[in-house]
Design an enzyme around this catalytic site. Structure first.
Site, PDB file in Angstrom:
ATOM      1  N   SER A  16     -45.243 -14.736  38.777  1.00 22.57           N
ATOM      2  CA  SER A  16     -45.535 -15.763  39.770  1.00 22.57           C
ATOM      3  C   SER A  16     -46.831 -15.491  40.531  1.00 22.57           C
ATOM      4  CB  SER A  16     -44.386 -15.866  40.782  1.00 22.57           C
ATOM      5  OG  SER A  16     -43.215 -16.265  40.132  1.00 22.57           O
ATOM      6  N   CYS A  17     -47.380 -14.304  40.366  1.00 23.25           N
ATOM      7  CA  CYS A  17     -48.578 -13.891  41.096  1.00 23.25           C
ATOM      8  C   CYS A  17     -49.820 -14.065  40.214  1.00 23.25           C
ATOM      9  CB  CYS A  17     -48.425 -12.431  41.517  1.00 23.25           C
ATOM     10  SG  CYS A  17     -49.915 -11.721  42.233  1.00 23.25           S
ATOM     11  N   SER A  18     -50.805 -14.806  40.712  1.00 24.99           N
ATOM     12  CA  SER A  18     -52.014 -15.047  39.924  1.00 24.99           C
ATOM     13  C   SER A  18     -52.777 -13.748  39.651  1.00 24.99           C
ATOM     14  CB  SER A  18     -52.921 -16.063  40.612  1.00 24.99           C
ATOM     15  OG  SER A  18     -53.368 -15.571  41.858  1.00 24.99           O
TER      16      SER A  18
END
Length: 113
Positions: A9-11
């Site tokens: 979920s983390c870029s």
């Protein structure tokens, strides 16, 4: 072999994973929100990072703001908090042998490769 503690979920985590995929390095992906690091694993990661437990805490997370903001916890208590609430752990963390970095930038990732 490298290990990346990854949150899809983390870029920044996705970018680091993409860079590792393009490298010639073999690596293992640990989806740390599902495969939660033990207290011992967290202590080992902190030692390899060369930082204090609170330095690894994401202070903008809802759980931090609701449960921990403004509290004075011991190093052991912060480690337990990360184990119980892995969303608090900075990401991505890349481990290579006895060293680790929080690979939020290309320079940090290059440093560990």
């Amino acid at each position: 072999m490298l290990i990346i503690y990854h949150n899809n979920s983390c870029s920044k985590s996705r970018e680091a994973l993409k860079a590792l995929t393009k490298s010639d390095e073999e690596f293992q992906i640990v989806n740390y929100l599902e495969d939660i690091p033990s207290v011992v694993e967290l202590k080992n990661i902190l030692q390899k990072l060369g930082c204090k437990p609170h330095d690894l805490i994401r202070t903008n997370e809802k759980v931090y703001l609701e449960k921990y903001k403004g509290k004075e916890l011991t190093d052991e208590e912060w480690i337990i908090a990360m184990h119980e609430n892995p969303i608090l752990i900075q990401r991505p963390i890349v481990v290579n042998g006895d060293r680790a970095v929080i690979a939020r930038t290309d320079d940090a990732l290059d440093e560990i490769l």
